[in-house]
Design an enzyme around this catalytic site. Structure first.
Site, PDB file in Angstrom:
ATOM      1  N   GLY A  55       0.865  -1.132  -0.013  1.00  0.00           N
ATOM      2  CA  GLY A  55       0.008  -0.061   0.047  1.00  0.00           C
ATOM      3  C   GLY A  55       0.981   1.062  -0.092  1.00  0.00           C
ATOM      4  N   GLN A  60       2.932   9.913   1.680  1.00  0.00           N
ATOM      5  CA  GLN A  60       4.138   9.527   1.684  1.00  0.00           C
ATOM      6  C   GLN A  60       4.747   9.778   0.477  1.00  0.00           C
ATOM      7  OE1 GLN A  60       2.301   5.071   2.093  1.00  0.00           O
ATOM      8  NE2 GLN A  60       4.264   5.080   3.463  1.00  0.00           N
ATOM      9  N   CYS A 116       5.732  -0.321   7.341  1.00  0.00           N
ATOM     10  CA  CYS A 116       5.425   0.892   6.435  1.00  0.00           C
ATOM     11  C   CYS A 116       6.684   1.194   5.797  1.00  0.00           C
ATOM     12  CB  CYS A 116       4.999   2.004   7.306  1.00  0.00           C
ATOM     13  SG  CYS A 116       4.342   3.349   6.646  1.00  0.00           S
ATOM     14  N   LEU A 117       6.212   1.618   4.325  1.00  0.00           N
ATOM     15  CA  LEU A 117       7.532   1.914   3.845  1.00  0.00           C
ATOM     16  C   LEU A 117       8.032   3.501   4.190  1.00  0.00           C
ATOM     17  CD1 LEU A 117       6.025   1.440  -0.012  1.00  0.00           C
ATOM     18  CD2 LEU A 117       7.646   0.025   1.224  1.00  0.00           C
ATOM     19  N   HIS A 158      -4.516   0.907   7.803  1.00  0.00           N
ATOM     20  CA  HIS A 158      -3.191   1.658   7.760  1.00  0.00           C
ATOM     21  C   HIS A 158      -3.196   2.681   6.940  1.00  0.00           C
ATOM     22  CE1 HIS A 158       1.117   0.867   8.083  1.00  0.00           C
ATOM     23  NE2 HIS A 158       1.203   1.765   6.859  1.00  0.00           N
ATOM     24  N   GLU A 159      -3.384   2.239   5.569  1.00  0.00           N
ATOM     25  CA  GLU A 159      -3.463   3.552   4.663  1.00  0.00           C
ATOM     26  C   GLU A 159      -4.105   4.727   4.903  1.00  0.00           C
ATOM     27  OE1 GLU A 159      -0.980   3.274   2.700  1.00  0.00           O
ATOM     28  OE2 GLU A 159      -0.464   1.333   3.288  1.00  0.00           O
ATOM     29  N   HIS A 162      -2.766   7.134   7.271  1.00  0.00           N
ATOM     30  CA  HIS A 162      -1.804   8.188   6.521  1.00  0.00           C
ATOM     31  C   HIS A 162      -2.713   9.373   6.230  1.00  0.00           C
ATOM     32  CE1 HIS A 162       2.168   6.010   6.411  1.00  0.00           C
ATOM     33  NE2 HIS A 162       1.466   4.980   6.138  1.00  0.00           N
TER      34      HIS A 162
HETATM   35 NI    NI Z   1       2.382   3.113   5.498  1.00  0.00          NI
END
Ligand code: NI
Length: 190
Positions: A55, A60, A116-117, A158-159, A162
């Protein structure tokens, strides 16, 4: 862009890492469903697949708007290329795009080890709703609803966080949260 017959193409965008300020901002709704939005989504999908991740939310990559992409169901095969470097061979894409998502219902509870990236190297169990009901728009601005369970549900939550300026480490116990915040600050020399 055709998500049904998705082709892996686009540009890789730099992924911002915590504590970059944009990651803590509440993102604004998407209001224009145009070619620019389509290009952004195309590049976000490309960036997500190459990370590789499941995701990626617009904040991000520095765009503070309510949009994320995900794919919880593609194949990643690791192989060593001719130069002896590890690479991924990607196939079986099922890209999803959520614009202006709103979680309108939840039930149950589940925990899953998330990463998470934007927080590289950190993997921790996070408590989430097991099932969610989400309303969202597609690239054309059309409205959709979806009941999501398990992995898809966790990923959407999760997304969606953000978009509200919440990085997953904020969901951990105070002890763990402070530990990671200090560790990251030290690593970044701040
Ligand atoms: Ni993330």
């Amino acid at each position: 862009m055709n998500l049904e017959n998705y082709q892996l193409e686009g540009d890789s965008l730099p992924i911002l890492t915590y504590p970059e300020p944009v990651l803590s901002k509440v993102a604004l709704p998407v209001s224009k469903f145009d070619k620019d939005l389509e290009l952004l989504v195309k590049n976000m999908l490309y960036t997500m697949y190459h990370a590789p991740g499941v995701g990626l939310a617009a904040p991000q990559i520095g765009e503070s708007i309510r949009l994320f992409v995900l794919d919880v169901n593609y194949d990643r095969e690791e192989f060593t290329n001719a130069a002896g470097k590890e690479e991924y061979r990607l196939s079986g894409f099922n890209p999803m795009v959520f614009i202006n998502p709103v979680i309108t219902g939840t039930s149950g509870a589940t925990t899953f080890e998330e990463g998470c990236l934007s927080v590289p190297g950190v993997y921790e169990e996070v408590k989430r709703h097991k099932t969610i009901h989400v309303k969202y728009q597609d690239l054309k601005g059309n409205f959709h609803e979806l009941e999501a369970d398990d992995m898809l549900s966790i990923c959407i939550q999760h997304e969606n966080d953000h978009l509200d300026g919440i990085v997953f480490i904020e969901r951990l116990s105070n002890l763990k949260k402070n530990f990671y915040k200090k560790k990251i600050a030290k690593e970044k020399g701040r």
